[in-house]
Design a protein around this motif. Structure first.
Motif, mmCIF file in Angstrom:
data_model
loop_
_atom_site.group_PDB
_atom_site.id
_atom_site.type_symbol
_atom_site.label_atom_id
_atom_site.label_comp_id
_atom_site.label_asym_id
_atom_site.label_seq_id
_atom_site.Cartn_x
_atom_site.Cartn_y
_atom_site.Cartn_z
ATOM 1 N N UNK A 186 0.840 -1.197 0.000
ATOM 2 C CA UNK A 186 0.000 0.000 0.000
ATOM 3 C C UNK A 186 0.880 1.253 0.000
ATOM 4 N N UNK A 187 1.926 1.258 0.841
ATOM 5 C CA UNK A 187 2.821 2.414 0.914
ATOM 6 C C UNK A 187 3.485 2.676 -0.431
ATOM 7 N N UNK A 188 3.974 1.615 -1.062
ATOM 8 C CA UNK A 188 4.641 1.772 -2.357
ATOM 9 C C UNK A 188 3.645 2.225 -3.433
ATOM 10 N N UNK A 189 2.422 1.710 -3.379
ATOM 11 C CA UNK A 189 1.402 2.116 -4.357
ATOM 12 C C UNK A 189 1.133 3.609 -4.264
ATOM 13 N N UNK A 190 1.148 4.155 -3.034
ATOM 14 C CA UNK A 190 0.952 5.601 -2.852
ATOM 15 C C UNK A 190 2.060 6.396 -3.525
ATOM 16 N N UNK A 191 3.225 5.749 -3.711
ATOM 17 C CA UNK A 191 4.364 6.394 -4.366
ATOM 18 C C UNK A 191 4.461 6.027 -5.842
ATOM 19 N N UNK A 192 3.459 5.307 -6.348
ATOM 20 C CA UNK A 192 3.464 4.902 -7.747
ATOM 21 C C UNK A 192 4.415 3.756 -8.029
ATOM 22 N N UNK A 193 4.648 2.922 -7.026
ATOM 23 C CA UNK A 193 5.609 1.841 -7.162
ATOM 24 C C UNK A 193 4.986 0.513 -6.730
ATOM 25 N N UNK A 194 5.705 -0.576 -7.009
ATOM 26 C CA UNK A 194 5.352 -1.889 -6.499
ATOM 27 C C UNK A 194 6.597 -2.526 -5.881
#
Length: 279
Positions: A92-100
């Motif tokens: 979830x944290x990475x998704x908020x940054x546009x990452x996986x």
């Protein structure tokens, strides 16, 4: 998510979970009237401890310090005993940054205790698989060897579910690992293979002392955990690297601290700059 800039590199704290461990164990032989002035505790004498990985981005590459408490790895009994009130939400944290998780190039493991390494793997049907499939996972050779063949004391914290699925990704080092402005240095102390991480860029320094200084309240050289396998080594390593950090006017970063993400101290041990954790 809180951030810190070190030269051209951005540090971002992800949400890796929270535990509540016994304050006496976390501060060792230090009397409660002393440590209680510096760090909060609940009615069960437990102190809140984050397990939040630090994402480092710079020069087109992505690093992660530690992996969080994981998801679905702990039984209800373990959650109760370890005071776990929140599991990891790294994806979830990475998704908020546009990452996986597939975007992480290196995972830097200061050591492989369950509260640092659970997030390396996850359950997929009846087996465990790597959470960071494209990453090189870096840890000291001493740590990696003990994780796969733990002793009677360490076997409860080194879990086969955390190393078997990722063993082809692991790269080890003897004394020091270096990549660009990032160094990992083997210190021992908390575990035999414990390491710290130094980032120096653009005239600035971040020093991650991991579990030889797990929170800002552990700054006193003699305040080491009862969990440390080799406390005198922890003391000597903390003394050496604290002096180094102060000489560099470094930011000291934390994985476990529930109050601060990073701090700076002056020569009189006074806080002169902080990055506080947002609620």
């Amino acid at each position: 998510m809180e951030t810190l800039q070190i030269g051209e590199y951005t540090l971002t704290w992800l949400r890796g979970g929270v535990t509540h461990l016994d304050g006496g164990a976390m501060f060792g032989v230090v009397p409660k009237p002393l440590w209680a002035k510096k760090y909060p505790h609940n009615e069960n004498n437990q102190i809140p401890l984050r397990t939040d990985p630090i994402l480092i981005q710079g020069n087109g590459e992505t690093f992660l310090i530690e992996s969080g408490i994981g998801v679905g790895k702990l039984t209800d009994k373990q959650k109760r005993n370890f005071g776990v009130t929140e599991e990891s939400s790294i994806e979830w944290s990475l998704k908020k940054l546009g990452m996986t998780t597939a975007d992480i190039d290196y995972v830097l493991m200061t050591h492989m205790h369950y509260d640092h390494a659970n997030g390396l793997t996850k359950r997929n049907d009846e087996e465990f698989v790597s959470v960071f499939p494209n990453s090189k996972i870096i840890t000291s050779k001493v740590e990696w060897d003990e994780m796969r063949a733990p002793n009677i004391r360490s076997r409860n914290t080194y879990w086969k579910e955390n190393w078997q699925p990722i063993q082809e990704q692991v790269q080890t080092f003897e004394n020091e690992w270096k990549y660009g402005p990032i160094r990992m240095v083997h210190t021992g102390g908390h575990s035999d293979g414990h390491s710290i991480i130094i980032l120096q860029d653009g005239g600035e320094t971040a020093l991650h002392m991991a579990d030889i200084m797990p929170t800002h309240a552990h700054q006193n050289v003699l305040w080491v955990m009862a969990y440390d396998d080799y406390p005198m080594i922890s003391i000597h390593a903390k003394e050496k690297w604290l002096e180094f950090g102060l000489s560099q006017k470094a930011w000291f970063t934390f994985y476990h601290d529930a109050i601060y993400r990073a701090v700076k101290w002056n020569g009189e041990n006074e806080l002169v700059a902080t990055v506080k954790r947002a609620e």
